[in-house]
Structure formats: structure tokens, C-alpha cells
Enzyme design. Structure first.
Site, mmCIF file in Angstrom:
data_model
loop_
_atom_site.group_PDB
_atom_site.id
_atom_site.type_symbol
_atom_site.label_atom_id
_atom_site.label_comp_id
_atom_site.label_asym_id
_atom_site.label_seq_id
_atom_site.Cartn_x
_atom_site.Cartn_y
_atom_site.Cartn_z
ATOM 1 N N HIS A 128 0.868 -1.171 0.000
ATOM 2 C CA HIS A 128 0.000 0.000 0.000
ATOM 3 C C HIS A 128 0.908 1.226 0.000
ATOM 4 O O HIS A 128 2.075 1.129 0.367
ATOM 5 C CB HIS A 128 -0.868 -0.040 1.270
ATOM 6 C CG HIS A 128 -1.965 0.959 1.281
ATOM 7 N ND1 HIS A 128 -1.784 2.260 1.692
ATOM 8 C CD2 HIS A 128 -3.265 0.854 0.945
ATOM 9 C CE1 HIS A 128 -2.926 2.914 1.610
ATOM 10 N NE2 HIS A 128 -3.844 2.086 1.150
ATOM 11 N N TYR A 129 0.397 2.366 -0.358
ATOM 12 C CA TYR A 129 1.242 3.561 -0.395
ATOM 13 C C TYR A 129 1.579 4.085 0.999
ATOM 14 O O TYR A 129 2.510 4.864 1.174
ATOM 15 C CB TYR A 129 0.607 4.681 -1.234
ATOM 16 C CG TYR A 129 -0.668 5.245 -0.671
ATOM 17 C CD1 TYR A 129 -0.647 6.283 0.255
ATOM 18 C CD2 TYR A 129 -1.910 4.738 -1.057
ATOM 19 C CE1 TYR A 129 -1.815 6.810 0.770
ATOM 20 C CE2 TYR A 129 -3.084 5.251 -0.548
ATOM 21 C CZ TYR A 129 -3.033 6.282 0.367
ATOM 22 O OH TYR A 129 -4.198 6.790 0.883
#
Length: 184
Positions: A128-129
Site C-alpha cells: 500500500h502507499y
């Protein structure tokens, strides 16, 4: 083994230095925990071959540390490329966490992510970022509640798997003593 969106991917890299434009990855390890920080599985711990020329460019601290902990010798004896290490790590992670849901977890993980973007882009894209960076809590504790820092000491072996285990233990410590939450 259970694929779970709540599982967390912990990662640590050892590198020949701090600049991804001129330095290389020499070790990678991963651990998957559940959301309560219980270790579910340890991924492969991989020394990545780099040339003698690359290793000779390490600064004094890196050379001393990685020689004393045995990593330089492991790197010299390894035949594993960064791509092969990336693929082995991805094969492990795909059994535990779907792509794009776990933040990258560890200490100073933005540094690791810089190297992943450069040398292991498929692995970098698996996260995920967001980041779960234990060093953020350490920095906050040092400013808001410095006495908390005295209760946790790291061994600092600078071996990837040891560093991950310490990061998980450190977050569990801060959860209880800084954030004041008990494990459910």
C-alpha cells in the site's frame, strides 16, 4: 497460512550505503504479522550477491558492521541476484497478504522503499502507499515522553531478520508504554 487483508508485511534491507543511486541491496528479509503484531511467518532471509568492487566502495561503518556480522562473507558467497531475491520474497508474501493492502512496516522504511523502487520495483509496488514506521513513534516519544525510550534497547546487529524482529518488539513496546494500549 491464511491470506488476510489485516496482516502486516515487515521488511528490512541491508545496503552498501544510503544512496540508492550509487549503493546496492545486500540483504532482504520479511516477516508477516497479524494486526496484533503476532508473527505468522518469516519469509526468506536472502543475501544478495554484489561484486567485490561494489563492496569495496562501502564506507568504513558499513564495511566494519557488515564484515563483523558476517554479511559481507554471505554476500560474496551468494549467487542470488536482486531480481531473484525480489521474486522469492513476492512468492512468500502472496501466500499471506493480498497486493496493495499492507503498508510497508519497519524502522525508517522510507529508506528501504527508495531502494525497492530502484532495484525491486515489483516488490515496491506490492505494498500500500502508506507506511507503518516505528521510528516515527520513537521520534515522538523522544519529544513527548522521553522516559519511555529507556525501557527498550535494541541489539543493532544490522542483520535484516534481527532488525525486523526488533522493530516488531519495539512497536509492541510503544503500543503498551507510549500509546497505552494492551494487546487484545
Amino acid at each position: 497460512m491464511q491470506l488476510d487483508k489485516q496482516n502486516l508485511i515487515w521488511i528490512d534491507l541491508e545496503m552498501t550505503g544510503l544512496d540508492p543511486e550509487s549503493e546496492r541491496i545486500i540483504e532482504i528479509a520479511t516477516i508477516v504479522t497479524d494486526k496484533h503484531l503476532n508473527i505468522l511467518a518469516e519469509g526468506p532471509v536472502l543475501a544478495i550477491h554484489q561484486s567485490d568492487e561494489c563492496l569495496a566502495k562501502m564506507n568504513d561503518w558499513c564495511m566494519k558492521t557488515h564484515t563483523e556480522n558476517g554479511l559481507v562473507e554471505r554476500v560474496k558467497n551468494s549467487r542470488l541476484t536482486e531480481r531473484a531475491a525480489e521474486l522469492q520474497t513476492l512468492d512468500f508474501l502472496k501466500k499471506w497478504v493480498p497486493k496493495g493492502v499492507s503498508p510497508i512496516c519497519g524502522n525508517s522504511v522510507s529508506q528501504d522503499k527508495r531502494f525497492l523502487f530502484k532495484y525491486m520495483p515489483e516488490l515496491a509496488d506490492y505494498f500500500h502507499y502508506r507506511h507503518l514506521d516505528v521510528s516515527t513513534l520513537k521520534e515522538l516519544a523522544s519529544r513527548w515522553k522521553p522516559d519511555v525510550l529507556k525501557g527498550f534497547t535494541k541489539k543493532n546487529t544490522h542483520l535484516a531478520l534481527d532488525d525486523i524482529r526488533e522493530s516488531i518488539a519495539e512497536l509492541a513496546y510503544y503500543r503498551e508504554h507510549f500509546i497505552n494500549l494492551k494487546n487484545e
